[in-house]
Scaffold this motif. Structure first.
Motif, PDB file in Angstrom:
ATOM      1  N   MET A   1       0.848  -1.193   0.000  1.00  0.00           N
ATOM      2  CA  MET A   1       0.000   0.000   0.000  1.00  0.00           C
ATOM      3  C   MET A   1       0.881   1.240   0.000  1.00  0.00           C
ATOM      4  N   THR A   2       0.559   2.226  -0.821  1.00  0.00           N
ATOM      5  CA  THR A   2       1.346   3.447  -0.850  1.00  0.00           C
ATOM      6  C   THR A   2       0.500   4.624  -0.433  1.00  0.00           C
ATOM      7  N   SER A   3       1.187   5.623   0.081  1.00  0.00           N
ATOM      8  CA  SER A   3       0.520   6.853   0.474  1.00  0.00           C
ATOM      9  C   SER A   3       1.534   7.971   0.393  1.00  0.00           C
ATOM     10  N   GLY A   4       1.405   8.827  -0.606  1.00  0.00           N
ATOM     11  CA  GLY A   4       2.352   9.916  -0.744  1.00  0.00           C
ATOM     12  C   GLY A   4       3.756   9.398  -0.955  1.00  0.00           C
ATOM     13  N   GLY A  12       0.725  -3.845   6.911  1.00  0.00           N
ATOM     14  CA  GLY A  12       0.199  -2.494   7.077  1.00  0.00           C
ATOM     15  C   GLY A  12       0.626  -1.795   8.349  1.00  0.00           C
ATOM     16  N   SER A  13       1.594  -2.357   9.070  1.00  0.00           N
ATOM     17  CA  SER A  13       1.923  -1.797  10.381  1.00  0.00           C
ATOM     18  C   SER A  13       3.033  -0.754  10.356  1.00  0.00           C
ATOM     19  N   ILE A  14       3.942  -0.807   9.391  1.00  0.00           N
ATOM     20  CA  ILE A  14       5.082   0.100   9.397  1.00  0.00           C
ATOM     21  C   ILE A  14       5.096   0.897   8.100  1.00  0.00           C
ATOM     22  N   ALA A  15       5.157   2.214   8.207  1.00  0.00           N
ATOM     23  CA  ALA A  15       5.247   3.062   7.029  1.00  0.00           C
ATOM     24  C   ALA A  15       6.715   3.342   6.736  1.00  0.00           C
ATOM     25  N   TYR A  16       7.137   3.066   5.507  1.00  0.00           N
ATOM     26  CA  TYR A  16       8.506   3.310   5.080  1.00  0.00           C
ATOM     27  C   TYR A  16       8.527   4.415   4.044  1.00  0.00           C
ATOM     28  N   ARG A  60      13.926   5.024   8.036  1.00  0.00           N
ATOM     29  CA  ARG A  60      12.695   4.254   7.835  1.00  0.00           C
ATOM     30  C   ARG A  60      12.411   4.048   6.351  1.00  0.00           C
ATOM     31  N   CYS A  61      13.378   3.432   5.682  1.00  0.00           N
ATOM     32  CA  CYS A  61      13.207   3.157   4.259  1.00  0.00           C
ATOM     33  C   CYS A  61      13.862   1.826   3.920  1.00  0.00           C
ATOM     34  N   ALA A  62      13.629   1.358   2.717  1.00  0.00           N
ATOM     35  CA  ALA A  62      14.217   0.102   2.258  1.00  0.00           C
ATOM     36  C   ALA A  62      15.720   0.278   2.039  1.00  0.00           C
TER      37      ALA A  62
END
Length: 116
Positions: A1-4, A12-16, A60-62
């Motif tokens: 899932m992407t957002s901005g 769906g627990s961690i936003a990267y 907080r990224c790949a």
């Protein structure tokens, strides 16, 4: 899932972070790299951790995002704590700059995502 400028893990627990780098993110990353290479233990790097893994954790990224941005030798370099007291004292002064650099990066990131 992407957002901005973010994507979530499968659960769906961690936003990267993903996508374009902000100037603030680059400035924060550069300071982290400098302190990592100098062996500063106050930045949260673990003994033996690679620079790529450390930056991915802090930003907080790949890890691949780090690899694409930084083509320097040393991304696979492992962290080793510095034991030189002179370098340690110099590092302490630089570490004091990290909270404001991180805050600038996080605030810019939040503003960017509100306008997407």
């Amino acid at each position: 899932m992407t957002s901005g400028n973010h994507y979530n893990d499968d659960d769906g627990s961690i936003a990267y972070r993903s996508g374009k780098w902000t100037a603030e993110e680059e400035e924060y990353a550069e300071k982290l790299i400098q302190l990592f290479f100098s062996g500063c233990e106050d930045i949260g790097a673990c003994e033996g951790q690679s620079l790529r893994a450390f930056l991915a954790m802090k930003l907080r990224c790949a890890r691949m995002r780090i690899s694409k941005k930084f083509t320097m030798d040393g991304l696979g370099k492992r962290f080793k704590k510095c034991t030189d007291p002179i370098v340690y004292e110099s590092n302490r002064m630089e570490v004091m700059k990290l909270p404001s650099l991180e805050l600038n990066f996080r605030l810019k990131d939040d503003v960017y995502n509100l306008t997407d």
